[in-house]
Design a protein around this motif. Structure first.
Motif, PDB file in Angstrom:
ATOM      1  N   GLU A 228      38.811 -18.896 -20.989  1.00  0.00           N
ATOM      2  CA  GLU A 228      37.656 -19.701 -21.383  1.00  0.00           C
ATOM      3  C   GLU A 228      37.460 -19.665 -22.905  1.00  0.00           C
ATOM      4  O   GLU A 228      37.219 -20.694 -23.531  1.00  0.00           O
ATOM      5  N   ASP A 229      37.611 -18.485 -23.489  1.00  0.00           N
ATOM      6  CA  ASP A 229      37.386 -18.324 -24.932  1.00  0.00           C
ATOM      7  C   ASP A 229      38.491 -18.941 -25.789  1.00  0.00           C
ATOM      8  O   ASP A 229      38.223 -19.606 -26.782  1.00  0.00           O
ATOM      9  N   LYS A 230      39.733 -18.690 -25.402  1.00  0.00           N
ATOM     10  CA  LYS A 230      40.860 -19.086 -26.249  1.00  0.00           C
ATOM     11  C   LYS A 230      41.586 -20.330 -25.749  1.00  0.00           C
ATOM     12  O   LYS A 230      42.477 -20.828 -26.415  1.00  0.00           O
ATOM     13  N   GLY A 231      41.252 -20.814 -24.560  1.00  0.00           N
ATOM     14  CA  GLY A 231      41.953 -21.972 -24.007  1.00  0.00           C
ATOM     15  C   GLY A 231      43.215 -21.553 -23.277  1.00  0.00           C
ATOM     16  O   GLY A 231      43.440 -20.378 -23.018  1.00  0.00           O
ATOM     17  N   ARG A 232      44.046 -22.529 -22.965  1.00  0.00           N
ATOM     18  CA  ARG A 232      45.266 -22.263 -22.195  1.00  0.00           C
ATOM     19  C   ARG A 232      46.111 -21.197 -22.868  1.00  0.00           C
ATOM     20  O   ARG A 232      46.155 -21.101 -24.097  1.00  0.00           O
ATOM     21  N   ASN A 233      46.788 -20.399 -22.010  1.00  0.00           N
ATOM     22  CA  ASN A 233      47.555 -19.292 -22.555  1.00  0.00           C
ATOM     23  C   ASN A 233      48.591 -18.821 -21.551  1.00  0.00           C
ATOM     24  O   ASN A 233      48.591 -19.236 -20.401  1.00  0.00           O
TER      25      ASN A 233
ATOM     26  N   LEU B  44      47.768 -13.024 -22.763  1.00  0.00           N
ATOM     27  CA  LEU B  44      46.622 -12.535 -21.988  1.00  0.00           C
ATOM     28  C   LEU B  44      46.667 -11.016 -21.864  1.00  0.00           C
ATOM     29  O   LEU B  44      45.630 -10.352 -21.924  1.00  0.00           O
ATOM     30  N   ALA B  45      47.856 -10.465 -21.693  1.00  0.00           N
ATOM     31  CA  ALA B  45      47.995  -9.012 -21.609  1.00  0.00           C
ATOM     32  C   ALA B  45      47.542  -8.354 -22.907  1.00  0.00           C
ATOM     33  O   ALA B  45      46.810  -7.365 -22.905  1.00  0.00           O
ATOM     34  N   THR B  46      47.957  -8.924 -24.023  1.00  0.00           N
ATOM     35  CA  THR B  46      47.563  -8.385 -25.332  1.00  0.00           C
ATOM     36  C   THR B  46      46.049  -8.451 -25.521  1.00  0.00           C
ATOM     37  O   THR B  46      45.424  -7.476 -25.927  1.00  0.00           O
ATOM     38  N   HIS B  47      45.463  -9.594 -25.202  1.00  0.00           N
ATOM     39  CA  HIS B  47      44.029  -9.790 -25.414  1.00  0.00           C
ATOM     40  C   HIS B  47      43.158  -8.992 -24.451  1.00  0.00           C
ATOM     41  O   HIS B  47      42.040  -8.608 -24.807  1.00  0.00           O
ATOM     42  N   THR B  48      43.649  -8.745 -23.240  1.00  0.00           N
ATOM     43  CA  THR B  48      42.833  -8.024 -22.253  1.00  0.00           C
ATOM     44  C   THR B  48      43.086  -6.520 -22.256  1.00  0.00           C
ATOM     45  O   THR B  48      42.306  -5.766 -21.691  1.00  0.00           O
ATOM     46  N   GLY B  49      44.194  -6.103 -22.844  1.00  0.00           N
ATOM     47  CA  GLY B  49      44.539  -4.685 -22.829  1.00  0.00           C
ATOM     48  C   GLY B  49      45.165  -4.244 -21.513  1.00  0.00           C
ATOM     49  O   GLY B  49      45.359  -3.055 -21.281  1.00  0.00           O
TER      50      GLY B  49
ATOM     51  N   ILE C 297      49.747 -25.100 -15.838  1.00  0.00           N
ATOM     52  CA  ILE C 297      49.964 -26.438 -16.395  1.00  0.00           C
ATOM     53  C   ILE C 297      51.345 -26.511 -17.036  1.00  0.00           C
ATOM     54  O   ILE C 297      51.934 -25.490 -17.353  1.00  0.00           O
ATOM     55  N   GLY C 298      51.855 -27.711 -17.251  1.00  0.00           N
ATOM     56  CA  GLY C 298      53.193 -27.976 -17.779  1.00  0.00           C
ATOM     57  C   GLY C 298      53.416 -27.397 -19.154  1.00  0.00           C
ATOM     58  O   GLY C 298      52.709 -26.512 -19.565  1.00  0.00           O
ATOM     59  N   PRO C 299      54.389 -27.867 -19.831  1.00  0.00           N
ATOM     60  CA  PRO C 299      55.194 -29.028 -19.463  1.00  0.00           C
ATOM     61  C   PRO C 299      56.301 -28.708 -18.465  1.00  0.00           C
ATOM     62  O   PRO C 299      56.722 -29.576 -17.721  1.00  0.00           O
ATOM     63  N   ALA C 300      56.792 -27.492 -18.415  1.00  0.00           N
ATOM     64  CA  ALA C 300      57.874 -27.134 -17.494  1.00  0.00           C
ATOM     65  C   ALA C 300      57.321 -26.368 -16.304  1.00  0.00           C
ATOM     66  O   ALA C 300      56.301 -25.679 -16.401  1.00  0.00           O
TER      67      ALA C 300
ATOM     68  N   ILE D  86      41.841 -22.190 -17.423  1.00  0.00           N
ATOM     69  CA  ILE D  86      40.750 -21.940 -16.488  1.00  0.00           C
ATOM     70  C   ILE D  86      40.281 -23.268 -15.892  1.00  0.00           C
ATOM     71  O   ILE D  86      40.319 -24.301 -16.550  1.00  0.00           O
ATOM     72  N   THR D  87      39.867 -23.231 -14.631  1.00  0.00           N
ATOM     73  CA  THR D  87      39.326 -24.415 -13.968  1.00  0.00           C
ATOM     74  C   THR D  87      37.798 -24.359 -13.994  1.00  0.00           C
ATOM     75  O   THR D  87      37.214 -23.340 -14.388  1.00  0.00           O
ATOM     76  N   SER D  88      37.164 -25.418 -13.542  1.00  0.00           N
ATOM     77  CA  SER D  88      35.702 -25.409 -13.482  1.00  0.00           C
ATOM     78  C   SER D  88      35.212 -24.350 -12.494  1.00  0.00           C
ATOM     79  O   SER D  88      34.172 -23.734 -12.701  1.00  0.00           O
ATOM     80  N   LEU D  89      35.974 -24.105 -11.432  1.00  0.00           N
ATOM     81  CA  LEU D  89      35.600 -23.047 -10.488  1.00  0.00           C
ATOM     82  C   LEU D  89      35.716 -21.672 -11.153  1.00  0.00           C
ATOM     83  O   LEU D  89      34.886 -20.788 -10.923  1.00  0.00           O
ATOM     84  N   GLY D  90      36.728 -21.508 -11.993  1.00  0.00           N
ATOM     85  CA  GLY D  90      36.876 -20.262 -12.752  1.00  0.00           C
ATOM     86  C   GLY D  90      35.719 -20.050 -13.709  1.00  0.00           C
ATOM     87  O   GLY D  90      35.221 -18.934 -13.878  1.00  0.00           O
TER      88      GLY D  90
END
Length: 124
Positions: A16-21, A26-31, A53-56, A64-68
């Motif tokens: 939510e804070d940083k956008g798609r990742n 995520l491991a680095t940011h969450t510890g 999400i894509g591209p591959a 994150i989705t709206s439910l997330g």
């Protein structure tokens, strides 16, 4: 819906804070370990909280989705309500109405049983 605390909510917060990742970031940011993040992302995707999400196909890029986002809004109620998924799908107004209209969280839209690892505790 069985979420691991705090890992799953940390993943959702970062997206939510940083956008798609990707899992490495995520491991680095969450510890948390990359293995732990890689295990949890598909589970969160099955719950509809994140979307790959894509591209591959194998890109590993999630958002994150709206439910997330709703899960983050109501995270303080996670341990207090009987059906957290129905609760967040119903914008925190309880789980009675949502339970009647939503399919079981174990069954997907095609009526097929989902299979994925779930857990209660955080292990690195």
């Amino acid at each position: 819906m069985k979420l691991r605390q705090p890992t799953d909510f940390l993943i959702l917060e970062e997206l939510e804070d940083k956008g798609r990742n990707v899992a490495t970031n995520l491991a680095t940011h969450t510890g948390k370990s990359r293995k732990n993040i890689n295990t949890r992302l598909p589970v969160l995707e099955d719950y509809g909280l994140v979307e790959k999400i894509g591209p591959a196909e194998r890109s590993g890029l999630y958002e994150i989705t709206s439910l997330g986002q709703a899960a983050l809004v109501y995270r303080d109620r996670y341990g207090e309500v009987d059906d957290f998924e129905a609760y967040i799908r119903n914008d925190g107004r309880g789980d009675v109405e949502a339970s009647a209209e939503d399919p079981s969280p174990e069954i997907d839209d095609a009526g097929e049983r989902r299979s994925f690892a779930r857990g209660e505790s955080d292990e690195e």
